[in-house]
Each structure stands twice: as structure tokens, then as C-alpha cells.
Design a protein around this motif. Structure first.
Motif, PDB file in Angstrom:
ATOM      1  N   ARG A 233     -84.070  62.902 -42.700  1.00  0.00           N
ATOM      2  CA  ARG A 233     -83.341  62.170 -43.731  1.00  0.00           C
ATOM      3  C   ARG A 233     -83.439  62.924 -45.050  1.00  0.00           C
ATOM      4  NH1 ARG A 233     -84.447  55.802 -42.180  1.00  0.00           N
ATOM      5  NH2 ARG A 233     -84.004  56.126 -39.952  1.00  0.00           N
TER       6      ARG A 233
ATOM      7  N   GLU B 181     -83.174  62.045 -47.922  1.00  0.00           N
ATOM      8  CA  GLU B 181     -83.294  61.143 -49.064  1.00  0.00           C
ATOM      9  C   GLU B 181     -84.168  61.824 -50.105  1.00  0.00           C
ATOM     10  OE1 GLU B 181     -84.517  57.493 -47.328  1.00  0.00           O
ATOM     11  OE2 GLU B 181     -85.980  58.407 -46.028  1.00  0.00           O
TER      12      GLU B 181
ATOM     13  N   ARG C 269     -94.384  57.395 -48.904  1.00  0.00           N
ATOM     14  CA  ARG C 269     -94.037  56.834 -47.602  1.00  0.00           C
ATOM     15  C   ARG C 269     -92.862  57.523 -46.928  1.00  0.00           C
ATOM     16  NH1 ARG C 269     -91.600  52.576 -48.735  1.00  0.00           N
ATOM     17  NH2 ARG C 269     -91.579  53.113 -50.930  1.00  0.00           N
ATOM     18  N   HIS C 270     -92.263  58.494 -47.602  1.00  0.00           N
ATOM     19  CA  HIS C 270     -91.050  59.130 -47.065  1.00  0.00           C
ATOM     20  C   HIS C 270     -91.228  60.633 -46.862  1.00  0.00           C
ATOM     21  CE1 HIS C 270     -89.304  55.402 -48.748  1.00  0.00           C
ATOM     22  NE2 HIS C 270     -88.489  55.504 -47.707  1.00  0.00           N
ATOM     23  N   LEU C 271     -90.794  61.086 -45.691  1.00  0.00           N
ATOM     24  CA  LEU C 271     -90.708  62.509 -45.395  1.00  0.00           C
ATOM     25  C   LEU C 271     -89.247  62.829 -45.092  1.00  0.00           C
ATOM     26  CD1 LEU C 271     -93.714  62.684 -42.931  1.00  0.00           C
ATOM     27  CD2 LEU C 271     -93.608  63.929 -45.104  1.00  0.00           C
TER      28      LEU C 271
ATOM     29  N   PHE D 272     -89.502  63.419 -40.006  1.00  0.00           N
ATOM     30  CA  PHE D 272     -90.585  62.587 -39.483  1.00  0.00           C
ATOM     31  C   PHE D 272     -90.281  62.235 -38.034  1.00  0.00           C
ATOM     32  CE2 PHE D 272     -88.554  58.334 -39.547  1.00  0.00           C
ATOM     33  CZ  PHE D 272     -87.451  58.583 -40.355  1.00  0.00           C
TER      34      PHE D 272
ATOM     35  N   MET E  54     -90.136  59.495 -34.886  1.00  0.00           N
ATOM     36  CA  MET E  54     -89.901  58.065 -34.720  1.00  0.00           C
ATOM     37  C   MET E  54     -89.907  57.700 -33.238  1.00  0.00           C
ATOM     38  SD  MET E  54     -87.462  55.571 -36.785  1.00  0.00           S
ATOM     39  CE  MET E  54     -85.905  56.408 -36.693  1.00  0.00           C
TER      40      MET E  54
ATOM     41  N   GLU F 193     -92.966  48.512 -45.002  1.00  0.00           N
ATOM     42  CA  GLU F 193     -92.285  48.528 -43.706  1.00  0.00           C
ATOM     43  C   GLU F 193     -92.827  49.624 -42.797  1.00  0.00           C
ATOM     44  OE1 GLU F 193     -87.957  48.865 -43.775  1.00  0.00           O
ATOM     45  OE2 GLU F 193     -88.026  49.711 -41.755  1.00  0.00           O
ATOM     46  N   ILE F 194     -93.245  49.212 -41.607  1.00  0.00           N
ATOM     47  CA  ILE F 194     -93.716  50.200 -40.627  1.00  0.00           C
ATOM     48  C   ILE F 194     -92.769  50.236 -39.428  1.00  0.00           C
ATOM     49  CG2 ILE F 194     -95.303  48.628 -39.403  1.00  0.00           C
ATOM     50  CD1 ILE F 194     -97.327  51.022 -39.370  1.00  0.00           C
ATOM     51  N   VAL F 195     -92.123  49.089 -39.155  1.00  0.00           N
ATOM     52  CA  VAL F 195     -91.156  48.992 -38.058  1.00  0.00           C
ATOM     53  C   VAL F 195     -89.886  48.349 -38.586  1.00  0.00           C
ATOM     54  CG1 VAL F 195     -90.608  47.600 -35.994  1.00  0.00           C
ATOM     55  CG2 VAL F 195     -92.754  48.872 -36.089  1.00  0.00           C
ATOM     56  N   GLY F 196     -88.738  48.875 -38.136  1.00  0.00           N
ATOM     57  CA  GLY F 196     -87.459  48.228 -38.414  1.00  0.00           C
ATOM     58  C   GLY F 196     -86.722  48.070 -37.100  1.00  0.00           C
TER      59      GLY F 196
ATOM     60  N   GLY G 190     -87.569  50.706 -34.327  1.00  0.00           N
ATOM     61  CA  GLY G 190     -88.058  52.050 -34.619  1.00  0.00           C
ATOM     62  C   GLY G 190     -89.393  51.965 -35.342  1.00  0.00           C
TER      63      GLY G 190
ATOM     64  N   GLY H 218     -91.933  54.271 -37.378  1.00  0.00           N
ATOM     65  CA  GLY H 218     -92.147  55.575 -38.009  1.00  0.00           C
ATOM     66  C   GLY H 218     -93.550  56.053 -37.677  1.00  0.00           C
TER      67      GLY H 218
ATOM     68  N   ARG I 195     -95.903  56.655 -40.569  1.00  0.00           N
ATOM     69  CA  ARG I 195     -96.380  55.438 -41.257  1.00  0.00           C
ATOM     70  C   ARG I 195     -97.528  54.836 -40.452  1.00  0.00           C
ATOM     71  NH1 ARG I 195     -91.324  52.862 -44.252  1.00  0.00           N
ATOM     72  NH2 ARG I 195     -90.680  54.795 -45.287  1.00  0.00           N
TER      73      ARG I 195
ATOM     74  N   ILE J 294     -98.213  60.094 -47.099  1.00  0.00           N
ATOM     75  CA  ILE J 294     -97.676  60.425 -45.771  1.00  0.00           C
ATOM     76  C   ILE J 294     -97.656  61.939 -45.519  1.00  0.00           C
ATOM     77  CG2 ILE J 294     -95.232  60.506 -46.460  1.00  0.00           C
ATOM     78  CD1 ILE J 294     -94.697  58.784 -43.873  1.00  0.00           C
TER      79      ILE J 294
HETATM   80  P1  ATP Z   1     -87.563  52.367 -45.866  1.00  0.00           P
HETATM   81  O1  ATP Z   1     -86.818  51.170 -46.326  1.00  0.00           O
HETATM   82  O2  ATP Z   1     -89.056  52.210 -45.921  1.00  0.00           O
HETATM   83  O3  ATP Z   1     -87.085  53.642 -46.487  1.00  0.00           O
HETATM   84  P2  ATP Z   1     -85.767  52.369 -43.665  1.00  0.00           P
HETATM   85  O4  ATP Z   1     -85.338  50.966 -43.724  1.00  0.00           O
HETATM   86  O5  ATP Z   1     -84.886  53.433 -44.183  1.00  0.00           O
HETATM   87  O6  ATP Z   1     -87.227  52.528 -44.329  1.00  0.00           O
HETATM   88  P3  ATP Z   1     -85.391  52.484 -40.797  1.00  0.00           P
HETATM   89  O7  ATP Z   1     -84.073  53.128 -40.884  1.00  0.00           O
HETATM   90  O8  ATP Z   1     -85.476  51.044 -40.440  1.00  0.00           O
HETATM   91  O9  ATP Z   1     -86.194  52.738 -42.170  1.00  0.00           O
HETATM   92  O10 ATP Z   1     -86.332  53.390 -39.854  1.00  0.00           O
HETATM   93  C1  ATP Z   1     -87.306  52.865 -38.972  1.00  0.00           C
HETATM   94  C2  ATP Z   1     -88.705  53.262 -39.367  1.00  0.00           C
HETATM   95  O11 ATP Z   1     -88.807  54.647 -39.640  1.00  0.00           O
HETATM   96  C3  ATP Z   1     -89.196  52.617 -40.636  1.00  0.00           C
HETATM   97  O12 ATP Z   1     -89.665  51.325 -40.371  1.00  0.00           O
HETATM   98  C4  ATP Z   1     -90.292  53.541 -41.083  1.00  0.00           C
HETATM   99  O13 ATP Z   1     -91.482  53.283 -40.345  1.00  0.00           O
HETATM  100  C5  ATP Z   1     -89.794  54.886 -40.651  1.00  0.00           C
HETATM  101  N1  ATP Z   1     -89.181  55.680 -41.735  1.00  0.00           N
HETATM  102  C6  ATP Z   1     -87.965  55.495 -42.295  1.00  0.00           C
HETATM  103  N2  ATP Z   1     -87.690  56.444 -43.213  1.00  0.00           N
HETATM  104  C7  ATP Z   1     -88.777  57.270 -43.216  1.00  0.00           C
HETATM  105  C8  ATP Z   1     -89.096  58.465 -43.925  1.00  0.00           C
HETATM  106  N3  ATP Z   1     -88.247  59.015 -44.799  1.00  0.00           N
HETATM  107  N4  ATP Z   1     -90.281  59.061 -43.676  1.00  0.00           N
HETATM  108  C9  ATP Z   1     -91.140  58.527 -42.776  1.00  0.00           C
HETATM  109  N5  ATP Z   1     -90.892  57.407 -42.069  1.00  0.00           N
HETATM  110  C10 ATP Z   1     -89.724  56.787 -42.275  1.00  0.00           C
END
Ligand code: ATP
Ligand code: MN
Length: 481
Positions: free
Chosen positions: A231, A233, A239-241, A244, A246, A404-407, A450, A452, A455, A466
Motif C-alpha cells: 500500500r 499510503e 502501524r503502517h508499512l 506487509f 496479510m 485495528e488488527i483485523v478487518g 484480513g 495484518g 500488527r 511496526i
Molecule cells: P487501517 O485503518 O489501520 O489503516 P485498513 O482499514 O486500511 O487499516 P484493511 O484494509 O481492513 O486495513 O486491512 C486488513 C488488515 O491489514 C488490518 O486490519 C491491519 O491489521 C492490516 N493493515 C492494513 N494496512 C496496513 C499497513 N499499511 N501496514 C501494516 N498492516 C496493515
């Protein structure tokens, strides 16, 4: 010539009196004019093996080269140790220096180094106690993921890393192309002509294996993917890489409740696996967190130690909370009323930030929380709509210290509803034809989520950033190692 034995195996099953060969890296050397004590670590365990060199028997010049970071091969008799801190030691009869490490230059001298500094020497940081422990735990967690699903009869599915579908968050993707960036072919209206690109269409690195996972679930019933995701981003958070890993299980015939049950069981299994199999490393990391928190303000310290936090996850049912209820809690919370939140919660429909997630988990419910039934406006197109026409069957799992650890969600299996939603959200339907077809032919209720992986790793190891739980972190501006 004796066969090399790993230090881990020596300590599990010490063969006292036997000639033993060990190879590894020197952590420290100390001693006096008669004897040198060399602490050797080969990465198989956090524990060092102490080698004892009698200065009358070992060449002095050679011993000079035995400095912190040097690689050595040592053989000799294994004896019971009378010293503190170890049960056995090796009496050196033969010493070779395989690789020197000039103390003037070697950056990892035996003193405290900051995590920031260690990130700058990512090529050497696996040789520290902290990163050795983290990467061993990481391996155990990878193994535990496969064990959990394999034992449950799930099939592992490799989803593609290069993808032509831009359904999810197109703006955040890394493009994959072989076109010449300085002179790309153009269409008549001046756009880059991706039909001339390697795959004949615009491609990117995947942000998720979910859509392909769904195709698998609608054939094999229970599948999971475990792969790298990317990603772009541009957020510098802890918390973001950008790259990563999944884990994404996808299950036919599962509804939202079943999905929550599986996710909770899965997380508890992983944490229990770590406690059962990684205790040496966890005890070290536990102590590390205690040291780290000593310099922090009282209110910033965790109430529980790392190991207590892990046990807490196993011992408690996760709190399942409807989004609408969570908004009420947040609206009436102290930090909201006193405007302590960076983003104030004023109305239903607000997207939750990490500060809100952590408030719910750490201050209000004091437990991991599964939030479900989110407004459809803040969630992805593929989530199953509820009868109220406002919410979707989404669920996020929120963890202390992490957010958030799981979505996950139950997926929209109804062809017409899904098609309408795709249109409503301006998603190019042409690129989604294959996804829609699964709803046309033999559709079934199904769900998935999913996790992460990093996380999870942050939670299990207590590492706050992270970047410190993946061997070679990719973040904005960083891809050197
Ligand atoms: P966040 O709101 O925390 O950025 P997200 O809603 O974008 O997360 P999802 O698309 O639901 O995340 O992805 C599922 C899981 O992947 C998340 O619950 C999280 O554990 C992990 N995750 C998401 N983005 C990242 C990231 N940039 N680096 C590490 N782990 C991530
Ligand atoms: Mn999410």
C-alpha cells in the motif's frame, strides 16, 4: 571432525564430557590474565554459550581477534558450569576465527543502542538479542498460522502479487510496468497507453488477496491466503508499512457471527502458540518492555506486562459491540467532551480513528473489541448490506496498543445488490466481471477477514513500532536494505 551442534540443541540436551563443536558470533569477551570467557551466540536461541579459553593453551594473537561481532568456531569439552547464568560451558581446545569484526568499526558494541539507530543498520540488527528474539517469534507465528488452518481443513491459496484489478483503493497502489517512464506510448487522448504494457493492461501490486480468496472459497469452501500486500499510503505511523504480510481466510457458508468466532479463536490460538513455544524470547521481550517503560510517565505505562497482556487475550471473551453503540460511547466519553480527541465524534457515520479504537479497548471495555455493523458509506463495496439499508456486515477487531488488527466482513453474495453497489461507488464494472460472475453462478453466503501479520507481531512482541517486527521494513523513503 565433530559435527557442529546448535547452541539451542546443546542446552536442551547437554552431553557433558563430550567433545563439542560450536560456531557463532561473539557477543562479549571478558576475563583475566589466565582465562578468557567468550559468550557465543549462533541465533538458534536467545541464550549464549560460554566458551572458556585457558590462555596457556590458546594462541594469544588469535584470542586478540576474538572481539564482539567476530565469527568463531570453537571446539572442546562440554562441562557443567559452576558460574552463574549458565548450566554448561565449553572448555576450548581448538579456536578458529572465521570472520573478524574490527572493534574500531563494528557498530554493534555491547551497550544499549536505540531502535532508531538499529533501523539504520538493518543488515546487522538481527545479531542483537532483541531482533533475534523478534525474528524467531515471527517464524513461530508463521508456522502457527499454517498449523491453525491446516488442522481446521482449510486450503492455502496463493493469490497473485501483480493484479489488474484496481477495485480497492486505486490511489494507494504501486504500479507495475515495463514501459519507459520517460517516453510511454500514448493513446489519442494523451493518456498512457497501457494496452502496450507488458500485460496489456494497467497493473499494480496487490493491496489484498481477498477477491481471489473469494473465488477459492466458492469452490474449495474454506481457504486462506498468506502473502505480501502493498500500500502506497504516505503515512508515517507506527502501524503502517508499505509492504506487509496479510493472512486472509475466506469461508463459504459463514455468516458474520461465524466469521467473528473464527477470528477470535484464531487470534487466541496464535497467542497461546507463542506462549507455549517462544517463552525464552518472550521473557526477554517482556523485560525489554519493562525497561523501556521505566523512563515513561506513569500514565503512559501499561497496566499489564507483555506476558500478562498475552495471557489476558486468551482468558477473556472479546467484547462484541455494534458500531451504533460504540458511537454513543465515544460521543459521551470524557476525551470527546473535553475535546482531547484529535478527531471529535459528533455524529453517527463517523469513521473511527486509532485514538477512538484504543479508547474503546483500553479505557472503556478494557478488553479486545469486535466492532460490527458499520455504516456502508465508510466501508468497501463488497460488504453485505443489512436490511436497514444503512449498515453493512463488517467487523473489525481492535486490540490494546494497536487499534485495528483485523478487518473483515460477510460478503455481498446477491448479484443485483452487488452490481448496484459497484455502480453507486463508481467502480469500473468491466474490470470486475469475473468477480460478479461468482454471484451469477452458484453464489453462496460467505465471509472472511484480513489479519495484518505485522500488527499481530507488534502485539505479541510488545514492539511499539511496526518497523521493528519485519526484517526489512518498507516505508516512505526507506527501501535501502
Ligand atoms: P487501517 O485503518 O489501520 O489503516 P485498513 O482499514 O486500511 O487499516 P484493511 O484494509 O481492513 O486495513 O486491512 C486488513 C488488515 O491489514 C488490518 O486490519 C491491519 O491489521 C492490516 N493493515 C492494513 N494496512 C496496513 C499497513 N499499511 N501496514 C501494516 N498492516 C496493515
Ligand atoms: Mn479495515
Amino acid at each position: 571432525m565433530a559435527k557442529r551442534i546448535r547452541i539451542k540443541d546443546i542446552l536442551i540436551n547437554p552431553k557433558i564430557g563430550e567433545e563439542t563443536l560450536v560456531k557463532g558470533w561473539v557477543r562479549t569477551k571478558r576475563g583475566n590474565k589466565n582465562v578468557a570467557f567468550i559468550a557465543i551466540n549462533d541465533g538458534s536461541t536467545i541464550k549464549n554459550l560460554q566458551a572458556v579459553a585457558d590462555l596457556e593453551k590458546v594462541d594469544e594473537g588469535l584470542l586478540k581477534l576474538v572481539t564482539t561481532g567476530a565469527c568463531v568456531s570453537v571446539s572442546g569439552q562440554l562441562v557443567a558450569s559452576e558460574g552463574k547464568g549458565q548450566t554448561v560451558e565449553l572448555i576450548v581446545s581448538k579456536l578458529d576465527v572465521l570472520g573478524e569484526a574490527n572493534p574500531e568499526e563494528y557498530p554493534l558494541q555491547p551497550k544499549k543502542h536505540s531502535l532508531e539507530f538499529l533501523r539504520e543498520i538493518a543488515h546487522l540488527r538481527p545479531r542483537t538479542n532483541t531482533f533475534g528474539a523478534i525474528f524467531r517469534v515471527r517464524h513461530s507465528m508463521i508456522f502457527a498460522v499454517h498449523k491453525f488452518f491446516h488442522d481446521k481443513g482449510f486450503y492455502n491459496l496463493h493469490s497473485p502479487i501483480i493484479t489488474g484489478s484496481d477495485a480497492e483503493g486505486a490511489g494507494e497502489m504501486f504500479r507495475v510496468t515495463t514501459l519507459d517512464p520517460s517516453q510511454p506510448p500514448k493513446t489519442d487522448d494523451g493518456q498512457v497507453d497501457f494496452s502496450k504494457d507488458f500485460f496489456g493492461l494497467e497493473t499494480n501490486l496487490t493491496v489484498s488477496g481477498q477477491l481471489e480468496g473469494e473465488l477459492g472459497a466458492l469452490a474449495l469452501s474454506d481457504v486462506y491466503t498468506f502473502g505480501p500486500t502493498f500500500r502506497a499510503e504516505n503515512s508515517n505511523t507506527t502501524r503502517h508499512l508499505a509492504e506487509f504480510w496479510m493472512i486472509e481466510p475466506e469461508m463459504a457458508f459463514y455468516e458474520l457471527e461465524d466469521n467473528m468466532d473464527l477470528a477470535e479463536e484464531f487470534l487466541k490460538f496464535l497467542v497461546q502458540y507463542a506462549l507455549n513455544n517462544c517463552m525464552d524470547d518472550l521473557e526477554f521481550l517482556n523485560q525489554r518492555v519493562i525497561e523501556e517503560e521505566k523512563v515513561m510517565k506513569q500514565e503512559e505505562r501499561s497496566e499489564l506486562s507483555l506476558i500478562e497482556r498475552l495471557q489476558f487475550i486468551i482468558d477473556n471473551d472479546f467484547e462484541r459491540v455494534d458500531y451504533t453503540e460504540a458511537i454513543d460511547v465515544l460521543k459521551n466519553s470524557n476525551p470527546n467532551k473535553k475535546k482531547k480527541f484529535k478527531y471529535l465524534i459528533d455524529a453517527w457515520g463517523a469513521d473511527l480513528q486509532s485514538e477512538h479504537e484504543r479508547f474503546l479497548v483500553e479505557k472503556h471495555f478494557k478488553k479486545p473489541v469486535i466492532l460490527y455493523n458499520y455504516p456502508k458509506s465508510i466501508k468497501a463495496f463488497y460488504m453485505r448490506q443489512n436490511e436497514d439499508n444503512k449498515t453493512v456486515r463488517a467487523m473489525d477487531i481492535l486490540f490494546p496498543g494497536i487499534g485495528e488488527i483485523v478487518g473483515g466482513s460477510q460478503r455481498e453474495e446477491r448479484y443485483d445488490v452487488l452490481k448496484a453497489r459497484i455502480k453507486e461507488m463508481d467502480i469500473p464494472e468491466e474490470s470486475m466481471w469475473w468477480y460478479l460472475e461468482t454471484r451469477k453462478f452458484g453464489t453462496a453466503p460467505h465471509s472472511g477477514f484480513g489479519l495484518g501479520f505485522e500488527r499481530l507481531m507488534s502485539f505479541v512482541t510488545g514492539m511499539k513500532n511496526i518497523r521493528d517486527v519485519i526484517p526489512f521494513p518498507r516505508t516512505p523513503g526507506n527501501a535501502a536494505f
